[in-house]
Design a protein around this motif. Structure first.
Motif, PDB file in Angstrom:
ATOM      1  N   LYS A 162      18.641  88.064  70.457  1.00  0.00           N
ATOM      2  CA  LYS A 162      18.604  88.196  69.007  1.00  0.00           C
ATOM      3  C   LYS A 162      19.809  87.453  68.450  1.00  0.00           C
ATOM      4  CE  LYS A 162      15.786  91.813  69.634  1.00  0.00           C
ATOM      5  NZ  LYS A 162      15.665  93.239  69.791  1.00  0.00           N
ATOM      6  N   VAL A 167      21.914  91.709  74.821  1.00  0.00           N
ATOM      7  CA  VAL A 167      20.905  91.387  73.807  1.00  0.00           C
ATOM      8  C   VAL A 167      21.298  90.155  73.009  1.00  0.00           C
ATOM      9  CG1 VAL A 167      20.086  93.747  73.538  1.00  0.00           C
ATOM     10  CG2 VAL A 167      21.857  92.888  72.007  1.00  0.00           C
ATOM     11  N   ALA A 168      22.587  89.753  73.099  1.00  0.00           N
ATOM     12  CA  ALA A 168      23.063  88.644  72.263  1.00  0.00           C
ATOM     13  C   ALA A 168      22.189  87.382  72.362  1.00  0.00           C
ATOM     14  CB  ALA A 168      24.521  88.342  72.580  1.00  0.00           C
ATOM     15  N   LEU A 218      27.771  83.822  79.843  1.00  0.00           N
ATOM     16  CA  LEU A 218      27.451  85.215  79.542  1.00  0.00           C
ATOM     17  C   LEU A 218      27.767  86.144  80.711  1.00  0.00           C
ATOM     18  CD1 LEU A 218      26.163  87.031  77.379  1.00  0.00           C
ATOM     19  CD2 LEU A 218      24.077  86.876  78.716  1.00  0.00           C
ATOM     20  N   TYR A 274      25.130  82.661  67.546  1.00  0.00           N
ATOM     21  CA  TYR A 274      24.176  82.562  68.639  1.00  0.00           C
ATOM     22  C   TYR A 274      24.892  82.494  69.968  1.00  0.00           C
ATOM     23  CZ  TYR A 274      21.091  81.774  64.790  1.00  0.00           C
ATOM     24  OH  TYR A 274      20.401  81.942  63.624  1.00  0.00           O
ATOM     25  N   TRP A 276      29.918  86.313  72.340  1.00  0.00           N
ATOM     26  CA  TRP A 276      29.999  85.101  71.528  1.00  0.00           C
ATOM     27  C   TRP A 276      31.416  84.521  71.568  1.00  0.00           C
ATOM     28  CZ3 TRP A 276      32.932  84.834  66.885  1.00  0.00           C
ATOM     29  CH2 TRP A 276      32.828  83.599  66.218  1.00  0.00           C
ATOM     30  N   VAL A 310      23.296  87.294  66.456  1.00  0.00           N
ATOM     31  CA  VAL A 310      24.414  88.232  66.391  1.00  0.00           C
ATOM     32  C   VAL A 310      24.928  88.293  64.960  1.00  0.00           C
ATOM     33  CG1 VAL A 310      26.725  88.682  67.261  1.00  0.00           C
ATOM     34  CG2 VAL A 310      24.998  87.692  68.764  1.00  0.00           C
ATOM     35  N   MET A 314      27.221  95.989  68.752  1.00  0.00           N
ATOM     36  CA  MET A 314      27.497  94.767  67.982  1.00  0.00           C
ATOM     37  C   MET A 314      28.780  94.101  68.483  1.00  0.00           C
ATOM     38  SD  MET A 314      29.648  93.905  65.204  1.00  0.00           S
ATOM     39  CE  MET A 314      30.074  95.416  64.390  1.00  0.00           C
ATOM     40  N   ALA A 320      28.161  92.190  71.576  1.00  0.00           N
ATOM     41  CA  ALA A 320      27.515  90.908  71.300  1.00  0.00           C
ATOM     42  C   ALA A 320      28.545  89.888  70.808  1.00  0.00           C
ATOM     43  CB  ALA A 320      26.415  91.099  70.261  1.00  0.00           C
ATOM     44  N   TYR A 321      29.446  90.335  69.926  1.00  0.00           N
ATOM     45  CA  TYR A 321      30.485  89.419  69.450  1.00  0.00           C
ATOM     46  C   TYR A 321      31.454  89.047  70.558  1.00  0.00           C
ATOM     47  CZ  TYR A 321      29.340  88.963  64.582  1.00  0.00           C
ATOM     48  OH  TYR A 321      28.716  88.600  63.423  1.00  0.00           O
ATOM     49  N   GLY A 371      25.272  95.108  74.217  1.00  0.00           N
ATOM     50  CA  GLY A 371      25.395  94.111  73.161  1.00  0.00           C
ATOM     51  C   GLY A 371      25.442  92.703  73.737  1.00  0.00           C
ATOM     52  N   ALA A 372      26.244  92.529  74.795  1.00  0.00           N
ATOM     53  CA  ALA A 372      26.340  91.210  75.428  1.00  0.00           C
ATOM     54  C   ALA A 372      24.969  90.769  75.937  1.00  0.00           C
ATOM     55  CB  ALA A 372      27.351  91.246  76.565  1.00  0.00           C
TER      56      ALA A 372
END
Lengths: 289, 367
Positions: free
Chosen positions: A211, A207-208, A61, A119, A51, A213, A44, A47-48, A204-205
């Protein structure tokens, strides 16, 4: 025929994400025996991280991936040094402590970045469709697959082709004897944990863009990742690849026949049955005691 | 039996405090909250029995709780006044999902005796099957944790997916009142509090009786060294299956009362965060003490409630709970109960009990 190929490609895409998430967990669990329930939260955070880099630093990305890897790895290092290292003698307690770490990370993100969905855009150059086995698939999914395989290759090379990897394998076989030969187990464990966390961040990065976040997105990944690792065999990196492939394809096909929920339930039950009859994993001869 | 006295003395004090609460608390909303804590404490006692005494770390303990809760909710749903239900007493969510007749699974839940028995026997049966499946294959340690967790995720997915039969994501709401022996239990009354507190006290007593029985001693021996017990000729799997079944029955009971207190049942009663929270309560209270586990549940959920309601900690309470939990695992591996025992021992001037310190086994796989 095309349907089957399409399902195969979908399964491959699921498998590549599974592999990416499970790889870090496999490295950590296989080496240190630590059950890291905070692994989903590292995903997670990755992913953040993507973002954050996109929104505040204006980084795409791909450019943000090395940054995310390093940042989450450092956080993993901090976690290992402050919490995990006191628990190597009590592996089941690591479940509890890392869950606590996960709660803290989740809430910290919720407080700093907000609880709403975020997103992340996929890189523009990958905004095209490719033709794979006669199936049109977004280039980004192929990119994820490539990165997952590259991460696997890098991990394999680190473990089997470097001095650090040699020490790591020695500790895994017998920590005391390895230490008697002058291997600094503490340091190797720290680095392993940091590396595993970094991989989770990278996952995480990746899959961001696929899906949304959210602070609680990690919970779903950690259970899946554990299934992959246990099914593949704790000590076997190739097992992790094989089992993510197997689980990915299985979920893809069952989802095609029924729906996503049933697919997930069936796959989990299948894994449970397999653990019961082959706790050492499908792809190993001997497991960790 | 001085040993029994030493254990049951604190339980008696705890019971007296529990029963005295309504004498000082008139607010029925507060009593409802305390009744909720009591249900969670029962659940914690259940986990403490299987984890602390038998060494089975069941990460899916919430399955039993959820099954109990749903059994009660199904029964009470069928008792709601017709205003909330479709034709022939068909539950409202079934009407919305175009179910025309009461599903076969639901039919027996029209009978109170069946529903109450199912809330205990259902989870127990499921745990017995799962225990048989795992322990006959000598699955131990981490794998038990992973299997129980996976089974819970599956059940949770199915319950959410089968909306027409389970109410899906929303759970089962708009329930009738439970009537036992002609007495109706209003969720917001002292009665429900006494029901929950009384069951908690009874469960503690039964739990301690079981733990101090011969079977209980063998279970503790299995926890400490499974192989040695096996070499003595005991059927280890049978004892472990019993421990898991017993624990599941108690958890099912807790779930049933919880539904009465909360007036609904929801898939969150058996999801991963909730199930892990049970482990937290037990670890904080002291996994090797049934009373400790009960106090742990009340303490943690109480602090959680207080923090989440206060303006200052409105947003950071779960952060604080996470930190508290990490601290307990690191510094108080035997929880509040363990710390209390150490202090009591020191006050008596005796050396700390060496047997009480969890020694890592060769595989470190116990806990």
């Amino acid at each position: 025929m095309l349907d089957i190929a399409a399902q195969f490609v979908t399964g491959l895409s699921i498998a590549s994400i599974l592999l990416m998430v499970a790889l870090g967990l496999a490295v950590i669990y296989g080496t240190t025996g630590v059950i890291n329930l905070a692994h989903g939260e590292f995903v997670m955070l990755g992913a953040y991280g993507a973002w954050f880099a996109q929104t505040f630093l204006g980084l795409g990305l791909i450019a943000s991936m090395p940054l995310v890897f390093v940042a989450v790895a450092l956080l993993g290092l901090l976690t290992e040094r402050s919490v995990i290292r006191w628990l190597y003698a009590r592996p089941l307690d690591t479940i509890l402590a890392t869950w606590g770490v996960g709660v803290v990370l989740q809430q910290a993100v919720r407080l700093s970045a907000g609880g709403e969905l975020r997103y992340v855009a996929a890189p523009h150059i990958l905004d095209v469709s490719l033709d794979l086995l006669g199936v049109s698939v977004s280039a980004y999914r192929v990119f994820v697959l490539v990165v997952a395989l590259a991460a696997f290759a890098a991990t394999w090379a680190i473990i089997y082709r470097t001095a650090l990897g040699l020490r790591l394998r020695a500790i895994t076989q017998n920590r005391e004897v390895a230490q008697a030969f002058g291997v600094n187990a503490d340091r190797v464990y720290s680095l392993t944990f940091a590396y595993g966390a970094g991989l989770a961040g990278l996952a995480g990065a990746l899959v961001a863009p696929l899906k949304s976040v959210a602070p609680e997105m990690g919970t779903a990944y950690v259970v899946d990742a554990f299934m992959v690792v246990v099914l593949g065999g704790v000590q076997s990196l190739f097992g992790t690849v094989a089992s993510s492939g197997l689980l990915g394809e299985l979920s893809g096909f069952i989802a095609y026949l029924s729906n996503d929920t049933i697919a997930k339930a069936v796959v989990l039950l299948a894994v449970v049955v397999l653990i019961r009859f082959r706790p050492q994993g499908l792809f190993t001869r001997r497991g960790r005691a | 039996m001085p040993r029994a006295l030493g254990t049951l003395g604190p339980v008696a004090i705890f019971a007296a405090v529990l029963l005295a609460v309504p004498l000082f608390v008139g607010d029925v909303f507060l009593l409802n909250k305390y009744a909720r804590y009591c249900c969670l404490a029962i659940l914690a006692v259940a986990l403490s029995f299987s984890w602390g005494y038998a060494g089975i770390l069941n990460l899916g303990q919430a399955v039993s709780f959820g099954l109990g809760a749903y059994a009660m909710a199904m029964y009470l749903k069928l008792r709601t006044t017709p205003i909330h239900t479709g034709a022939d007493g068909l539950p409202d969510f079934m009407v919305w999902n175009n179910v025309e007749r009461l599903p076969l699974l639901w039919v027996p839940f029209q009978n109170q005796g069946f529903a109450l028995a199912a809330g205990i026997a259902g989870p127990a049966l499921m745990a017995a099957l799962l225990g048989w499946f795992m322990f006959r294959g000598r699955v131990t340690g981490v794998y038990v944790a992973i299997i129980t967790l996976a089974v819970m995720v599956v059940l949770n997915l199915v319950v959410i997916d089968q909306q027409a039969y389970t109410g899906g994501f929303n759970g089962i709401t708009d329930l009738g009142l439970l009537a036992l022996f002609g007495h109706e239990f209003d969720a917001y009354s002292a009665d429900v509090y006494y029901l929950a507190a009384g069951v908690l006290i009874a469960v503690l007593l039964i739990g301690y009786l079981a733990a101090m029985s011969r079977t209980g001693l063998i279970l503790q021996a299995i926890r400490d060294s499974e192989d040695r017990v096996r070499f003595f000729g005991y059927d280890v799997a049978r004892f472990k299956i019993f421990a898991m079944t017993f624990s599941a029955a108690i958890a099912g009971l807790a779930g049933m009362i919880y539904t009465v207190v909360m007036e609904f049942a929801s898939p969150t009663f058996m999801d991963v965060p909730f199930s892990l929270a049970i482990v937290i309560w037990v670890a904080v209270g002291g996994r090797q003490s049934l009373l400790g586990a009960a106090i742990g549940a009340i303490f943690v959920t109480g602090v959680q409630g207080a923090l989440s309601e206060s303006q200052v900690f409105l947003k950071s309470w779960s952060l604080l709970m996470g930190l508290l939990f990490i601290a307990v695992v690191l510094f108080l591996p035997r929880g509040i109960a363990g710390a209390a025992q150490d202090i009591a021992r020191r006050l008596r001037g005796a050396a700390p009990d060496p047997a009480a310190v969890p020694a890592p086994g060769p595989t470190g796989g116990k806990a």
